[in-house]
Design a protein around this motif. Structure first.
Motif, PDB file in Angstrom:
ATOM      1  N   GLN A 106       0.826  -1.209   0.000  1.00  0.00           N
ATOM      2  CA  GLN A 106       0.000   0.000   0.000  1.00  0.00           C
ATOM      3  C   GLN A 106       0.858   1.255   0.000  1.00  0.00           C
ATOM      4  O   GLN A 106       0.566   2.219  -0.709  1.00  0.00           O
ATOM      5  N   THR A 208      -1.352  10.675   9.229  1.00  0.00           N
ATOM      6  CA  THR A 208      -2.157   9.833   8.336  1.00  0.00           C
ATOM      7  C   THR A 208      -3.210  10.592   7.539  1.00  0.00           C
ATOM      8  O   THR A 208      -4.035   9.966   6.878  1.00  0.00           O
ATOM      9  N   LEU A 225       0.061   4.941   7.235  1.00  0.00           N
ATOM     10  CA  LEU A 225      -1.246   4.291   7.230  1.00  0.00           C
ATOM     11  C   LEU A 225      -1.701   4.034   8.660  1.00  0.00           C
ATOM     12  O   LEU A 225      -0.899   3.755   9.546  1.00  0.00           O
ATOM     13  N   THR A 237       0.059  -0.991  12.127  1.00  0.00           N
ATOM     14  CA  THR A 237      -0.019  -0.483  10.759  1.00  0.00           C
ATOM     15  C   THR A 237       0.729   0.831  10.621  1.00  0.00           C
ATOM     16  O   THR A 237       1.520   1.024   9.687  1.00  0.00           O
ATOM     17  N   SER A 241       4.334   1.391   8.515  1.00  0.00           N
ATOM     18  CA  SER A 241       4.348   2.349   7.401  1.00  0.00           C
ATOM     19  C   SER A 241       5.295   3.509   7.676  1.00  0.00           C
ATOM     20  O   SER A 241       5.988   3.990   6.762  1.00  0.00           O
TER      21      SER A 241
END
Length: 278
Positions: A106, A208, A225, A237, A241
Motif C-alpha cells: 500500500q 495519516t 497508514l 499499521t 508504514s
C-alpha cells in the motif's frame, strides 16, 4: 483467510465440511499430528466423512493431506488481520506476515514520491535532525534517529511535553524537525508545531491525513497508514508504514553518500570492538 486458495475451483462446502475446515484453520499447529479418526472425533463427524472431505480438496489420502496442508496454509493470503481469542501460532504468523506485506505494498502505491524527494533534499541540507513524538511514536523516532546518526546527522528525540515546548522556543533555524502523530490530533504535538512555525524552523509531519491540524501546521507531509481500533492492529499499521518511510529516506541518503557513510560506520565498528576488547 482466502478459503478459495485451498478450495480448488471455488467448490461449495456443506455444513459438515465447513465445520471440518473451520477446525483445521484454527488448529494449524496440531492438525498434522492427529489421525483422521482424531479429526473426526474433534469435529463430531465420521472418519469416512473426513476422508471424503480430504479427497474433495484434491488430496489422494489423509496422509497426503497432512504432509501438504501446513505448507499450503503457511502461504495463504490473509484478508482479515484481526486477532481472535486463542488463535494458533501459525494463523497469527500468517496474519502478521501478510499484514506487513500488505502495508508495504500500500505504501508503495500511496507514498508521495515528490514530497519524499523534497524531504530527502532537506536531510541532505541539515546536519541537526530532531524528532517530536510521544508514547509508541517515540520508539519510531528513536529508530529513525539511529538510522540518521549512522549517516553523520546529529539527532535528538523529544517525547516529554515540557522538553518539547522548551525545545520549540529555543531551537535554531539550522534544525530540521519531524513531528510524528497517528491522527494528527495530539494537542501538545500540534502546539509544538505551531511554536516551531513561529520560529521559522522547517518541519515535517508524519501522520495519516493531509487535513489534520498537525499536517496544516507543518511545512512538509509524509503520510503513513492507520486504521483505528485495536482489533484492526492500527498501531502496528502506522508503525510499519512510518518505519518504511524512514527506511527509504535512510537508503536514499546512504545511496548518495555511499563512501562517506560506509567509512563512518566502518570506523565506528572498529572503535567499538577495540573498546570491547580492551
Amino acid at each position: 483467510m482466502k478459503n478459495d486458495i485451498m478450495m480448488k475451483n471455488h467448490m461449495i462446502l456443506n455444513e459438515t465440511e465447513k465445520g471440518i475446515w473451520d477446525y483445521i484453520i484454527h488448529h494449524i499447529e496440531t492438525i498434522s499430528k492427529i489421525s483422521s479418526r482424531e479429526l473426526a472425533r474433534a469435529t463430531y463427524t465420521h472418519p469416512t466423512t473426513v476422508l471424503r472431505f480430504v479427497k474433495k480438496l484434491g488430496y489422494e489420502n489423509y496422509n497426503d493431506f497432512k504432509v501438504n496442508v501446513a505448507i499450503q496454509l503457511k502461504t495463504m493470503e490473509q484478508e482479515d488481520y484481526r486477532i481472535a481469542k486463542d488463535e494458533e501460532l501459525l494463523l497469527i504468523q500468517n496474519k502478521m506476515s501478510e499484514l506487513n506485506i500488505n502495508i508495504i505494498n500500500q505504501m508503495r502505491t500511496v507514498l508521495n514520491t515528490e514530497e519524499m524527494n523534497r524531504v530527502y533534499a532537506l536531510l541532505e541540507k541539515y546536519s541537526y535532525i530532531d524528532f517530536v513524538a510521544t508514547e509508541l511514536n517515540a520508539i519510531i523516532s528513536q529508530y529513525a534517529s539511529h538510522l540518521f546518526f549512522t549517516e553523520g546527522k546529529i539527532c535528538q528525540v523529544y517525547q516529554e511535553w515540557t522538553k518539547q515546548l522548551l525545545f520549540a522556543k529555543n531551537v535554531k533555524k539550522d534544525h530540521l524537525v519531524f513531528l510524528i502523530s497517528k491522527t494528527g490530533k495530539n494537542q501538545q504535538i500540534i502546539e509544538t508545531a505551531r511554536e516551531l512555525r513561529k520560529k521559522g524552523v522547517t518541519t515535517v509531519a508524519v501522520t495519516t491525513a493531509s487535513n489534520n491540524l498537525l499536517a496544516k501546521n507543518c511545512d512538509y507531509l509524509l503520510m503513513g497508514l492507520f486504521k483505528e481500533g485495536i482489533s484492526e492492529l492500527g498501531q502496528i499499521t502506522f508503525t510499519i508504514s512510518s518505519m518504511y518511510i524512514f527506511n527509504i529516506l535512510f537508503a536514499m541518503l546512504f545511496s548518495h553518500a555511499y563512501t562517506d557513510v560506509f567509512n563512518l560506520n566502518d570506523n565506528y565498528l572498529k572503535k567499538f570492538y577495540e573498546d570491547d576488547h580492551s
